[in-house]
Motif scaffolding. Sequence first.
Motif, PDB file in Angstrom:
ATOM      1  N   SER B 228      37.601 -34.932  14.995  1.00  0.00           N
ATOM      2  CA  SER B 228      36.263 -34.485  15.409  1.00  0.00           C
ATOM      3  C   SER B 228      35.762 -35.294  16.596  1.00  0.00           C
ATOM      4  O   SER B 228      35.138 -34.757  17.514  1.00  0.00           O
ATOM      5  N   HIS B 249      30.582 -38.621  15.416  1.00  0.00           N
ATOM      6  CA  HIS B 249      31.268 -37.647  14.564  1.00  0.00           C
ATOM      7  C   HIS B 249      32.259 -38.306  13.614  1.00  0.00           C
ATOM      8  O   HIS B 249      32.905 -37.611  12.812  1.00  0.00           O
ATOM      9  N   ASN B 252      32.715 -37.354   9.956  1.00  0.00           N
ATOM     10  CA  ASN B 252      33.358 -36.067   9.636  1.00  0.00           C
ATOM     11  C   ASN B 252      34.822 -36.239   9.293  1.00  0.00           C
ATOM     12  O   ASN B 252      35.378 -35.511   8.472  1.00  0.00           O
TER      13      ASN B 252
END
Lengths: 789, 290
Positions: B228, B249, B252
């Motif tokens: 990600s 990110h 994630n």
Amino acid sequence: MTTRIFGSGIRRREDPRLMTGQAAFTDDIKLLGLLHAAILRSPHAHAKINSIDTSAARAAPGVLAVYTGADTDGVLNPIPCAWLPPDSDIKAVPHPALAVDTVRYVGDGVAVVVAESRYQAEDALELITVDYGVLPSVINPKAAMDPGAPQLHEDAPNNQAFHWVVAGGDADAAFETAAGDPQNHVVVSENIIQQRLIPHAVETRSAIANWQSAMGELTLWSTSQNPHIVRFLCSLVTGVGEHKIRVIATDVGGGFGSKIPMYGDEMVTAFCSMQLRRPVKWTETRSEAYLATTHGRDHVQHVEMAATKDGKITALRVVVHAGMGAYLSTAGPGVPTILHGLMYSGPYDIPNIKGDVYGTFTNTTPVDACRGAGRPEATFLLERMIELLASELDIDPVEMRRRNLIQPFEDGHDVATGVTYDSGNYQGTLDLAMQQLDYPALRQEQAELRSHGQYIGVGVTTYCEICGLGPSQVAGAVGFGGGLWESAIVRFYATGKVNVFIGTSPHGQGEETTFAQIVSDELGVPVEDIEVIHGDTDLTPMGWGTYGSRTTVVGGGAVALSARKIKDKGKALAAHLLEAAEEDIEYEDGKFFVRGSPDQNKTIQDIALMANVAWNMPEGMEPGLEATTFYDPPNFSYPFGAHVAVVSVDPDNGHIVLQRYIAADDCGPQINPVIVEGQVHGGVVHGAGQALWEGVVYDDNGQLLTGSLLDYAVPRAHMVPDMEILSTVTPSPHNPLGVKGIGETGTIASTVTIYNAVLDALKPLGVTKLEMPLTSERVWRAIQQAKGA
Amino acid sequence: MYAPEFEYHRAATVAEAIQLLSSNEDAKLIAGGHSLLPLLKLRLARPSVLVDIGRISELKGITISDGTVRIGALTTHWEIASSHDLEHACGIMAEAAGGIGDTQVRNRGTIGGNVVHADPASDWPTVLTALGAKFNIQGAGGSTRTVEPGDFFVGPLTTTMGEQEVLTSIEAPTLGHHQRAEYAKMAHPASGFAVVGAAVVVTVEGDVCTAARIAVGGLVPVPVRMTSVETALVGKALNQENIAEAASHASNDLQGEILGDFFASAEYRKAMAEVEIRHALFHATEVSHH
Ligand SMILES: Cc1cc2nc3c(=O)[nH]c(=O)nc-3n(C[C@H](O)[C@H](O)[C@H](O)COP(=O)(O)OP(=O)(O)OC[C@H]3O[C@@H](n4cnc5c(N)ncnc54)[C@H](O)[C@@H]3O)c2cc1C
């Protein structure tokens, strides 16, 4: 006069042998027929021993014997605690060398295997089966006194080992006054945890016991800071006469307090040798050292401080729960009491002081001295409270200290805890440190950086400490089970060479060098002609050991006085040989001469020769040139100083970087300033360790989670900055050299200095409190929480 | 600290090592010994036979050709850290090696032993994952196979290596002109091992990131690719804002098990993954942190 040897930074003469591997540490020593012992340790923090089956181990290859507590019980007496503070209702519970029916901490000795090799002993150890009935355990020194807490010893209800009180003035009344007059007073309070530490001598403990049955003599090589005390206590434990025991501790690889105590393991080693009539060696593994060698600190402190609004401290009230571990270690109870509570006034005028110290038993490794021993814990709470007061009153923290420092004094100052400081000029070291720092510039830089989201902080500490232990009469009065004097023999040979035999037992501090400097300075003998002998009770005169920054103060005093006796005798002999009146003999730089005619002289070497051959001695004078002094100091010594730390904190990840460290200390005249610096370096780093990295973690079941160097972070060189070391000289008025002590000052001052610096950095982020060690996560979390709040 | 008894054999060749592994039950290879010996001394590992591969010269050395760096499994961290050729060809490897343990550890420990030991707190697995390295393995009968990090690491102290296999070398692509790579490590103050490590390899054209391979380790049982973060980065100018955005990110990609202990909790480590990725990217691209 040439440059004085007293005060010159000559190289440590111990270093070549230490650095080239030629030192003889206990484990290096090999004897004919040597056997090897390994000790089985309890895996449980608290358990009944239902049964032990040693049959398979006994049958294992190379094994000569396996002993358990059942074998040693009654043969070895319990391991004594040698410091029992008076009026404290202390419970000196029995401490068997090997556990008899109950184990009380992970690491408690359960059995010993003796084999032809250590590998065989270790293999056999695995074949011993012990049936334990696990009992509930308690780890926290305060929780130990909670109702319903698991009980360690029948004789110590509520796990209370002792309750010791220090009081001067009327603290309760002063707090009442403060509470009743909030217009003019302020009170701050705080709970502080002094986490448990592991002293981490590089050399783990080791012992070789050699019982010579025909003579009934026991020789014990032992990694000890105080071999004469070991001889004393060993005679109590084994029943062998003190005159039949020789303890050798010549090269010892650091102790930091952990080699003061008498341990069961060494006595078990002696037991094995006496049973088997062969020399037996036991050397602790590093893993074992984590469990079986004493820890330090472990206080839960509740502290209150009252002051007037103009920043004058009026009272201090402290309640400490000090963990003693499962048993009372040799000097353990003296640490959070005498060495701690008596220093509650620090360098400040505090008229009203009260401290309640509860020593408690917990299912943990016994606690004893750890560099600084009690005094870092006292300095910490004082300096933290002053910081809080300053913040509360919005007074600059350095100014806050200045308003409370004791004015300079040269010969005695009484404080509320009942002790008399020897001499001090606390403003002097503070001024020096602040000058080095450039405080106004630093505060300005701090403000600028803050506006860019960068955080630096400064911590300033003024401290004084009690060391140079100490007058023996006081030792007796405070429950120390021995004297605290020292003795030294200075012996000249016919060739003019000198041996100095000392009762103290240096193990890294460099007294082989500094004591030679003392004698050289007093008698004008080249320093390389002097050799200092220590650490063997058959060779050296009685002494109480090396700890409490006492070696140079007390032992050095004995050396200086012996040298002066030699000078007096030399003068008399010179007068005789020069056919002059003794009053007409002068001494300078190693020469005795007739006043007014320096050519008519005898060197100290001439005198040594003539005294040793004794061909022409004056009437009534004994042959030889040798003097012995038993020196008992009239007071403790109280070194002091000001320390400054500058740190940066990264709020992203909580990382702390120690950017600058300034130490301005006063230990009186310095015999060897390079060695002094080295002691300060080591001390500061040790204290930094407590602030930033070090800390014992037990789980709730008393399992040690920080049981290796992979988990317990001992500071390393790359973690600390170059230190800025400064000093002033305020002689102690009472000892022959005017020296104080320097071995512990760094540790005593640095922990709280760094702690306060970090909290200062975090102030704009709203963080007011953190638990030590200040790990990145703790700092980061505190910042997150403050953000959320 | 005293190992249980074992038999010791020194192998002269890889083939002999494999033969010794095959003919002794419970045999184990020993290279630098810096992971295995502690286990032996703590009596946590009890192989009956040790096969010492420490002197097999075919397993040693660094060769760089045709865009590939090939490092023999027995090459020490010190040799990797001090190789000038490697510094130019794939600087992140030299840099990561230089941050392992201390001088003694680097002098003895080998890259092969490190990856086969598969300690989640090690540095090599993370760096080699980000680089897209390949592991060359030899087995019984002279068979060979090549495995990518994703198919090699299974979990803490576990890999897909067979009991009679020897890791012979590790290959990684050299870094091109437009590539930047960096390894950022939050080291444990006691052990020096990675609490969190982030390795980034980015391709930059102009100031735009055109490709990225990012992996984190230390906080996870096996290194994790931060896809990600990579996706968020590609196509963007490598400035402070975009790097911070992309790094955010990280969570994630960290949906699996996160390791934690009393020194650094899982929650903290997870937050630090983002911080270390950011630091690595800042350093790689020389974007100022503040
Ligand atoms: C104090 C200390 C600090 C350390 N700090 C770090 C650090 O910061 N970062 C880090 O990444 N590592 C660190 N390490 C680990 C170090 O890098 C080790 O060297 C490494 O993990 C193992 O390499 P070795 O050659 O010593 O392997 P060994 O201990 O000899 O072997 C390890 C395992 O690999 C197997 N093995 C070895 N070579 C092969 C091969 N060619 N084929 C198949 N199997 C093989 C062995 O059988 C064994 O199971 C540290 C170690 C120590 C002791």
